[in-house]
Design a protein around this motif. Structure first.
Motif, PDB file in Angstrom:
ATOM      1  N   LYS A  40       0.639  -1.151  -0.194  1.00 33.80           N
ATOM      2  CA  LYS A  40      -0.105  -0.105   0.115  1.00 33.80           C
ATOM      3  C   LYS A  40       0.971   1.165   0.046  1.00 33.80           C
ATOM      4  CE  LYS A  40      -3.963  -1.940   0.066  1.00 33.80           C
ATOM      5  NZ  LYS A  40      -5.185  -1.590  -0.880  1.00 33.80           N
ATOM      6  N   SER A  41       2.118   0.956  -0.588  1.00 35.49           N
ATOM      7  CA  SER A  41       2.992   2.361  -0.705  1.00 35.49           C
ATOM      8  C   SER A  41       2.303   3.393  -1.381  1.00 35.49           C
ATOM      9  CB  SER A  41       4.254   1.883  -1.587  1.00 35.49           C
ATOM     10  OG  SER A  41       4.789   1.050  -0.930  1.00 35.49           O
ATOM     11  N   ALA A  42       2.420   4.738  -0.718  1.00 36.50           N
ATOM     12  CA  ALA A  42       1.923   5.933  -1.124  1.00 36.50           C
ATOM     13  C   ALA A  42       0.302   6.186  -1.006  1.00 36.50           C
ATOM     14  CB  ALA A  42       2.264   6.275  -2.831  1.00 36.50           C
ATOM     15  N   CYS A  43      -0.165   5.209  -0.178  1.00 37.97           N
ATOM     16  CA  CYS A  43      -1.593   5.446  -0.027  1.00 37.97           C
ATOM     17  C   CYS A  43      -1.777   6.827   0.945  1.00 37.97           C
ATOM     18  CB  CYS A  43      -2.091   4.146   0.633  1.00 37.97           C
ATOM     19  SG  CYS A  43      -1.580   3.675   2.294  1.00 37.97           S
ATOM     20  N   THR A  69      -5.495  -0.263   4.732  1.00 35.42           N
ATOM     21  CA  THR A  69      -4.327   0.569   4.512  1.00 35.42           C
ATOM     22  C   THR A  69      -3.622   0.639   5.955  1.00 35.42           C
ATOM     23  OG1 THR A  69      -5.627   2.549   5.525  1.00 35.42           O
ATOM     24  CG2 THR A  69      -5.560   2.261   2.939  1.00 35.42           C
ATOM     25  N   PRO A  70      -2.337   1.246   5.899  1.00 33.13           N
ATOM     26  CA  PRO A  70      -1.775   1.502   7.205  1.00 33.13           C
ATOM     27  C   PRO A  70      -2.477   1.840   8.310  1.00 33.13           C
ATOM     28  CG  PRO A  70      -0.356   1.483   5.531  1.00 33.13           C
ATOM     29  CD  PRO A  70      -1.455   1.648   4.813  1.00 33.13           C
ATOM     30  N   SER A  71      -3.326   3.187   7.853  1.00 29.26           N
ATOM     31  CA  SER A  71      -4.071   3.708   8.885  1.00 29.26           C
ATOM     32  C   SER A  71      -5.323   2.849   9.296  1.00 29.26           C
ATOM     33  CB  SER A  71      -4.763   5.141   8.339  1.00 29.26           C
ATOM     34  OG  SER A  71      -3.762   5.876   7.798  1.00 29.26           O
ATOM     35  N   THR A 105       4.192  12.823   3.140  1.00 26.06           N
ATOM     36  CA  THR A 105       2.721  13.401   3.102  1.00 26.06           C
ATOM     37  C   THR A 105       2.208  12.187   2.103  1.00 26.06           C
ATOM     38  OG1 THR A 105       3.347  14.631   1.011  1.00 26.06           O
ATOM     39  CG2 THR A 105       3.160  15.669   3.138  1.00 26.06           C
ATOM     40  N   TYR A 106       2.980  11.389   1.360  1.00 28.48           N
ATOM     41  CA  TYR A 106       2.611  10.387   0.393  1.00 28.48           C
ATOM     42  C   TYR A 106       2.513   8.882   1.078  1.00 28.48           C
ATOM     43  CZ  TYR A 106       3.360  13.303  -3.787  1.00 28.48           C
ATOM     44  OH  TYR A 106       3.510  14.150  -4.646  1.00 28.48           O
ATOM     45  N   SER A 107       3.494   8.975   2.303  1.00 26.80           N
ATOM     46  CA  SER A 107       3.724   7.658   2.840  1.00 26.80           C
ATOM     47  C   SER A 107       2.877   7.213   3.883  1.00 26.80           C
ATOM     48  CB  SER A 107       5.194   8.005   3.819  1.00 26.80           C
ATOM     49  OG  SER A 107       5.339   7.041   4.542  1.00 26.80           O
ATOM     50  N   GLY A 108       2.480   5.778   3.438  1.00 23.35           N
ATOM     51  CA  GLY A 108       1.738   4.913   4.381  1.00 23.35           C
ATOM     52  C   GLY A 108       2.228   4.448   5.693  1.00 23.35           C
ATOM     53  N   THR A 109       3.508   4.665   5.479  1.00 25.89           N
ATOM     54  CA  THR A 109       4.414   4.219   6.756  1.00 25.89           C
ATOM     55  C   THR A 109       4.126   5.277   7.847  1.00 25.89           C
ATOM     56  OG1 THR A 109       6.247   3.313   5.182  1.00 25.89           O
ATOM     57  CG2 THR A 109       6.788   3.910   7.559  1.00 25.89           C
ATOM     58  N   ALA A 110       4.483   6.438   7.411  1.00 27.48           N
ATOM     59  CA  ALA A 110       4.208   7.464   8.037  1.00 27.48           C
ATOM     60  C   ALA A 110       2.744   7.903   8.562  1.00 27.48           C
ATOM     61  CB  ALA A 110       4.704   9.112   7.725  1.00 27.48           C
ATOM     62  N   ALA A 111       2.021   7.395   7.750  1.00 31.00           N
ATOM     63  CA  ALA A 111       0.411   7.701   8.023  1.00 31.00           C
ATOM     64  C   ALA A 111      -0.015   6.844   9.117  1.00 31.00           C
ATOM     65  CB  ALA A 111      -0.308   7.553   6.804  1.00 31.00           C
ATOM     66  N   ALA A 112       0.619   5.694   9.215  1.00 28.53           N
ATOM     67  CA  ALA A 112       0.051   4.687  10.306  1.00 28.53           C
ATOM     68  C   ALA A 112       0.636   5.491  11.669  1.00 28.53           C
ATOM     69  CB  ALA A 112       1.112   3.534  10.432  1.00 28.53           C
ATOM     70  N   CYS A 113       1.526   6.060  11.761  1.00 25.75           N
ATOM     71  CA  CYS A 113       2.035   6.766  12.910  1.00 25.75           C
ATOM     72  C   CYS A 113       1.046   8.041  13.237  1.00 25.75           C
ATOM     73  CB  CYS A 113       3.550   7.317  12.883  1.00 25.75           C
ATOM     74  SG  CYS A 113       4.759   5.953  12.838  1.00 25.75           S
ATOM     75  N   MET A 114       0.772   8.700  12.226  1.00 24.92           N
ATOM     76  CA  MET A 114      -0.472   9.677  12.062  1.00 24.92           C
ATOM     77  C   MET A 114      -1.596   9.420  12.847  1.00 24.92           C
ATOM     78  SD  MET A 114       0.276  11.796   8.536  1.00 24.92           S
ATOM     79  CE  MET A 114       1.783  12.356   7.989  1.00 24.92           C
TER      80      MET A 114
END
Length: 253
Positions: A40-43, A69-71, A105-114
């Protein structure tokens, strides 16, 4: 202590597996995995609201989220697996490829942390720059040390998380640098192809060249030089210095 481990590369990604393997060896630390079924990269920070989601049990405390998605992984894990007691920390990664500068801002990796810090749980994202080879032995070992330190003391205010990027496994590692986000130079393009019936379709091809980004003591600069970058990220995106300018602009006819 309990940790939720997730990513955006999928439940069977090498970076996640390498990190889980090391975390599982730590005494009195319970590790749960809830990760997307597929890449799910860039989700970005997207949630699935228009169709149902389902867990697929891989093994004990290890789940893949079908079509999630990661979120979604973080949100649904909090609602179900951790409904009685939230985890002590959410760890996202280790991502195959860096998440530097505006890439977050694209990253699903960072979004999970958000998603995690929005729910009140501390979080940290790990990514590794990819060049010719991919090996997570060094980065997973370093990541575990940071995780244990973060479990003891969180230096951040609420709604903030740490974004960590490791240099390529092919480079000499020089240590950590706490730094700001850089400014990426993007080149947006697409590739057109035709199916057997002659209908056109496109693959998005958004690329950047780190070699063309100027050194500026930021995450791009340090990772490129063999350091691991640590950047505190906050979710409030307000450009505070621009508020007065916008008010004045609005008042002028």
């Amino acid at each position: 202590m309990r940790i939720l481990l997730t990513n955006d590369d999928g439940y069977d990604a090498a970076g996640l597996i390498a990190l889980r393997k090391r975390l599982k060896k730590i005494k009195d630390l319970e590790v749960f995995v809830v990760a997307p079924w597929s890449n799910k990269s860039a989700c970005a920070h997207s949630l699935t609201l228009n169709h149902p989601l389902s867990f697929v049990k891989i093994k004990k405390n290890y789940y893949a989220l079908k079509d999630g998605t990661p979120s979604d992984c973080v949100n649904l894990a909090f609602c179900t697996i951790f409904k009685d007691k939230l985890p002590d920390l959410v760890v996202s990664g280790i991502n195959n490829g860096a998440n530097l500068a505006e890439d977050i801002t694209y990253s699903g990796t960072a979004a999970a942390c958000m998603e995690s810090v929005l729910c009140g749980v501390n979080a940290i994202a790990f990514s590794q720059l990819y060049e010719k080879e991919v090996d997570f032995k060094r980065s997973s070992k370093l990541a575990v040390k940071l995780i244990l330190k973060l479990l003891k003391t969180n230096p951040l205010k609420k709604r903030r998380f740490l974004n960590v990027n490791y240099p390529s496994c092919e480079s000499d590692y020089k240590g950590y640098k706490v730094c700001k986000m850089g400014k990426m130079r993007y080149v947006f393009s697409s590739k057109m192809q035709k199916n057997p019936r002659g209908l056109e379709y496109y693959w998005l091809d958004s690329l950047y060249d780190l070699s063309k980004v100027k050194a500026n003591n930021d995450d791009i600069d340090f990772v490129r030089r063999g350091y691991a970058s640590i950047t505190p990220i906050k979710l409030n995106l307000t450009a505070k210095k621009e508020i007065k300018k916008v008010k004045k602009w609005l008042e002028n006819e």
